[in-house]
Design an enzyme around this catalytic site. Structure first.
Site, mmCIF file in Angstrom:
data_model
loop_
_atom_site.group_PDB
_atom_site.id
_atom_site.type_symbol
_atom_site.label_atom_id
_atom_site.label_comp_id
_atom_site.label_asym_id
_atom_site.label_seq_id
_atom_site.Cartn_x
_atom_site.Cartn_y
_atom_site.Cartn_z
ATOM 1 N N TRP A 85 0.824 -1.211 0.000
ATOM 2 C CA TRP A 85 0.000 0.000 0.000
ATOM 3 C C TRP A 85 0.857 1.261 0.000
ATOM 4 C CZ3 TRP A 85 -2.134 2.574 4.929
ATOM 5 C CH2 TRP A 85 -1.172 2.575 5.942
ATOM 6 N N ASP A 86 2.194 1.119 0.107
ATOM 7 C CA ASP A 86 3.073 2.286 0.168
ATOM 8 C C ASP A 86 2.879 3.225 -1.019
ATOM 9 O OD1 ASP A 86 4.024 -0.032 1.583
ATOM 10 O OD2 ASP A 86 5.761 1.146 2.176
ATOM 11 N N GLU B 283 0.611 -3.258 12.231
ATOM 12 C CA GLU B 283 0.897 -4.694 12.105
ATOM 13 C C GLU B 283 1.203 -5.381 13.435
ATOM 14 O OE1 GLU B 283 3.959 -4.879 9.082
ATOM 15 O OE2 GLU B 283 2.394 -4.962 7.544
ATOM 16 N N LYS C 99 2.494 -0.248 16.034
ATOM 17 C CA LYS C 99 3.748 -0.144 15.288
ATOM 18 C C LYS C 99 3.762 1.177 14.537
ATOM 19 C CE LYS C 99 6.117 -2.468 11.449
ATOM 20 N NZ LYS C 99 6.024 -3.525 10.439
ATOM 21 N N GLN C 100 2.577 1.561 14.038
ATOM 22 C CA GLN C 100 2.504 2.726 13.163
ATOM 23 C C GLN C 100 1.103 3.321 13.201
ATOM 24 O OE1 GLN C 100 2.934 -0.530 10.181
ATOM 25 N NE2 GLN C 100 2.339 1.118 8.791
HETATM 26 C C1 BGC Z 1 4.833 -1.552 7.300
HETATM 27 C C2 BGC Z 1 3.805 -1.567 6.190
HETATM 28 C C3 BGC Z 1 4.487 -1.307 4.877
HETATM 29 C C4 BGC Z 1 5.595 -2.307 4.658
HETATM 30 C C5 BGC Z 1 6.360 -2.051 3.384
HETATM 31 C C6 BGC Z 1 5.921 -2.540 6.978
HETATM 32 O O1 BGC Z 1 6.919 -2.477 7.951
HETATM 33 O O2 BGC Z 1 4.255 -1.885 8.525
HETATM 34 O O3 BGC Z 1 2.828 -0.590 6.433
HETATM 35 O O4 BGC Z 1 3.573 -1.410 3.833
HETATM 36 O O5 BGC Z 1 6.503 -2.220 5.729
HETATM 37 O O6 BGC Z 1 6.988 -0.820 3.412
#
Ligand code: BGC
Length: 805
Positions: free
Chosen positions: A359-360, A498, A623-624
């Protein structure tokens, strides 16, 4: 300080991996890490070349299971060029007596230079100067120029120029238990005294990769023809040249390489094209001239200019942002317009996440939408081509419509791994990240944003609308009606955070009613319903026929869009907080201070807790950004509309309250997190905004996660930081056929200038804390609508307008 240069003044083996990633050169077709030309892969160096879209699958037995991973393949190393003096050892950075070392990435020209001086046996001094490029003009070509000066000696020198196909994917330590041999050698031959070539084939996807290289020598202006010894080893070919070096008479060596694959358009076969390309190639200088011209044109579109009250701060910020723009263009340059590729989350710069597409894109596309939307269009078509695979995935999981995978690569199959290694504990653990169904909101959001910026009706009609409608259909089938709540719910998914993949007391993975997912699902349903008014009638009815969409289905979407459940709970002050997911409030608070004291860096709390036999699922830790993503993607007006449409009340204070609440509980284990936090805070907290922005800026240059950048840049974070300048500080929003501007420059930033493209207009924007000036270039385009301070103005081509704030 020159904000167009990234410089290193010594060789530092510990930093080499990071520098290789940051000094990667690429042109969207392929990229090559900034490794030393003489190096092969070892504990310090990791030379690698990645070709966009070149994936291969391999199986491995792990923890009693057979797992299959698809990876972006490390292609043969075209760069190899080493030398030795008078039969001594081959030059090696770690062993040589280096007297001076200077490595410089010229960001403006995308040229990497390395100059070093060393003392050889018998106290002889030699200086090497190397420049290299990956041509933006000719996407199949790369070139390395080497000058060797013997300062105080004359004697024999041997130069080995090789194409090395004996390569594995070994760039990420924690993947090393997995099978990594993707290439099968087909051919490795010498063609002429100055040319060799090789061909390999990926062993599952059967992509043939051919490389050819010429190595030519000059003394002054005089070409010297040398007869090489040819060495052929399994999968690699090298030419060994011997010549004499005179004191103070530099020897110039130019290696020009071409890369083709069987995926390329307009070719007969890759080997033939590669040999032809190098045989006809110009010299390094001529190639550099064209390459620099192309970059000059790109910078005209992508550059920006800021004035900060602290000049040093200004230079450093400009330098990092330009470095980010360089790497983003190198990953998805205009050359991708003709390719079938997406944006790998870690660029074409390393092997983390195996070159997969996540999704980035949501963070990357806004930059291209407003600068070169043709690139976004091409990247969206990568998704369109995989719509059928997404339909299959939805059907297989018992849903309707299209369900895009969390991780995508060659054919759009779900590429998320089933097991991943926790390097801290050594355990292989179940990976449930494929439950991040919100990727589907991201794909739809990206289609919509592209359309809003460009009004590209052809794209929307033929590709975008079909994706939107099929994704809407998926959301409607994923939602179920809950009698007790008298609302629709979405069960057993994961949000962007995550750390949470299940309820603490449950074996089954997944969480219910992730607020971000539910609200974005509603957003998608509403946009899909909007298509009824936007698309030309005939096209809309064609789509309804081919997709078998009925009035009843639209009625259901409408109903879900009014009645989706959004969980709330209350903070300690009794204020409403949007719950990250249902039941979030039941989780335990986390001992942040205790863990910080114990471990120092707790960004990857998931690994720490698993190694302690515990799990983040038990705690209020993220985490985010998860809930906060809502404030990142939607303006407060849009969020208000959405919640009101759902029958929930919304007050502006909800935003800062949620920001405070979740920021206290986030470890920023993803580089995306800081971008989102800076963004949401920038609007609410002007004085603090600059500090947060600079923190987000450092993600890759300073490798703040301690070891992730050597495995590849973070394209989302890089683009997100540029977009903080581009859309956040300017308040740009493209909504309802209006380009909204709502500048809020952070304290310290005096002005901001940039050029954007909006609906075929080239707009120059100049902003200070008190004034916005907009000019459009003359063109034949229709006037556009600009919204400032709640009012809408019409702007004609060639017009200049000034607004006081
Ligand atoms: C993040 C995801 C991201 C992925 C790829 C992961 O560490 O939690 O949101 O899409 O890295 O960059």
């Amino acid at each position: 300080m020159d904000s167009w240069k990234l410089e290193y003044r010594c060789f530092n083996p510990q930093q080499q991996g990071l520098r290789e990633a940051l000094c990667t050169l690429g042109n969207g077709y392929f990229a090559c890490r900034g490794a030393a030309p003489e190096a092969t892969a070892d504990d310090v160096h990791y030379p690698a070349t990645y070709i966009a879209g070149c994936y291969n699958r391999l199986q491995t037995e792990i923890a009693g299971e057979t797992i299959e991973n698809e990876s972006l393949v490390n292609a043969p190393n075209w760069l190899l060029l080493s030398f030795r003096i008078e039969g001594g050892d081959w030059f090696n950075l770690s062993e040589a007596d280096i007297l001076s070392y200077h490595q410089q990435l010229d960001i403006k020209q995308a040229i990497l230079t390395r100059t070093l001086r060393f003392r050889g046996p018998a106290g002889r001094h030699t200086c090497i100067e190397q420049r290299r490029l990956v041509s933006m003009d000719q996407p199949h070509l790369a070139a390395l120029q080497t000058l060797i000066y013997a300062e105080d000696w004359s004697g024999a020198i041997e130069i080995r120029s090789a194409l090395d196909g004996h390569i594995v994917n070994a760039g990420v330590e924690r993947y090393r238990d997995l099978n990594n041999l993707h290439l099968k050698s087909l051919t490795a031959e010498s063609v002429t005294d100055d040319m060799c070539w090789l061909e390999v084939e990926t062993n599952q996807s059967h992509i043939r990769i051919a490389q050819a290289a010429t190595t030519r020598f000059w003394r002054g202006d005089k070409v010297i023809g040398l007869k090489p010894r040819v060495d052929r080893l399994e999968g690699s070919i090298s030419h060994l040249y011997k010549t004499e070096l005179d004191a103070n008479q530099p020897l110039r060596i130019e290696k020009i390489a071409a890369i083709y694959t069987s995926r390329d358009h307009a070719i007969s076969e890759p080997g033939l094209e590669a040999r032809k390309a190098v045989a006809q190639s110009a010299t390094f200088e001529q190639l550099a001239g064209r390459h620099i011209l192309l970059w000059k044109q790109l910078w005209r579109r992508f550059d920006f200019d800021i004035v900060h009250e602290d000049a040093e701060e200004e230079d450093r910020t400009e330098q990092i942002l330009r470095l980010h723009i360089l790497h983003l263009i190198q990953t998805t340059s205009p050359h991708v317009m003709d390719l079938d590729v997406g944006v790998p989350a870690r660029g074409l710069h390393g092997e983390a996440y195996r070159g997969h597409i996540f999704w980035d894109e949501l963070f990357v596309f806004p930059l291209f939408n407003l600068r070169m939307p043709e690139i976004t269009r091409a990247l969206l078509r990568y998704r369109y081509r995989r719509l059928d695979e997404a339909r299959r995935a939805a059907r297989k999981a018992g849903y309707h419509g299209a369900m895009y995978p969390w991780q995508s690569a060659s054919n759009g199959r779900e590429e998320s791994q089933h097991l991943h290694l926790n390097p801290k504990s050594g355990n292989w653990i179940a990976d449930n990240s494929h439950l991040q169904r919100h990727i589907n909101a991201a794909v739809a959001y990206n289609v919509w944003q592209y359309y809003q910026v460009t009004r590209d009706m052809e794209f929307l009609s033929f590709y975008g609308a079909e994706m939107l409608l099929e994704i809407a259909r998926f959301w409607a089938s994923l939602a179920s009606y809950n009698e007790e709540l008298a609302r629709f719910v979405i069960l057993r998914v994961m949000g962007p955070d995550e750390y949470h993949d299940a309820y603490p007391d449950k074996d089954q993975p997944g969480l219910n009613n992730n607020a971000y997912t539910n609200l974005m699902a509603v957003w998608v349903l509403l946009r899909a319903l909007d298509l009824r008014e936007i698309l030309p009638t005939q096209r809309f009815s064609e789509l309804c026929q081919t997709l078998n969409l009925s009035k009843e289905e639209f009625a259901l979407w409408d109903e879900i869009s009014r009645n989706m459940h959004v969980p709330f709970h209350q903070d300690d002050h009794g204020h409403d907080i949007i719950s990250q997911f249902e039941g979030y409030q039941e989780l335990a608070e986390f001992d942040w201070e205790g863990y910080r004291n114990k471990y120092g860096d707790i960004q990857r709390l998931d690994r720490i807790l698993e190694a302690e036999n515990d799990s983040p699922n038990r705690y209020k830790v993220s985490k985010q950004a998860d809930v906060l993503m809502l404030f990142y993607l939607l303006s407060s007006e849009e969020l208000d509309e959405l919640l009101t449409h759902l029958g929930y009340s919304f007050e502006y204070e909800t935003i800062p309250r949620n920001i405070d609440y979740y920021l206290e509980r986030t470890s920023h284990g993803s580089t995306l997190s800081r971008v989102v936090n800076s963004w949401v805070l920038a609007r609410a907290n002007r004085p603090g905004a600059w500090a947060l922005f600079t923190e987000a800026l450092n993600s890759d240059v300073a490798d703040i996660q301690g070891g992730t950048t050597p495995e590849g840049i973070h394209t989302g974070a890089m683009a997100g930081t540029v977009d903080l300048i581009q859309r956040c500080f300017t308040g740009i929003e493209t909504r309802g056929d209006v380009l909204w501007l709502n500048p809020s420059l952070p304290e310290g930033l005096k002005s901001l200038n940039l050029n954007i493209r909006y609906r075929q207009h080239v707009l120059g924007l100049q902003m200070t804390t008190t004034c916005v000036r907009i000019c459009t270039e003359p063109s034949a385009e229709q006037p556009i609508q600009i919204g400032i301070g709640g009012k809408i103005y019409h702007l004609k081509q060639g017009e200049v307008r000034e607004f006081q704030l």
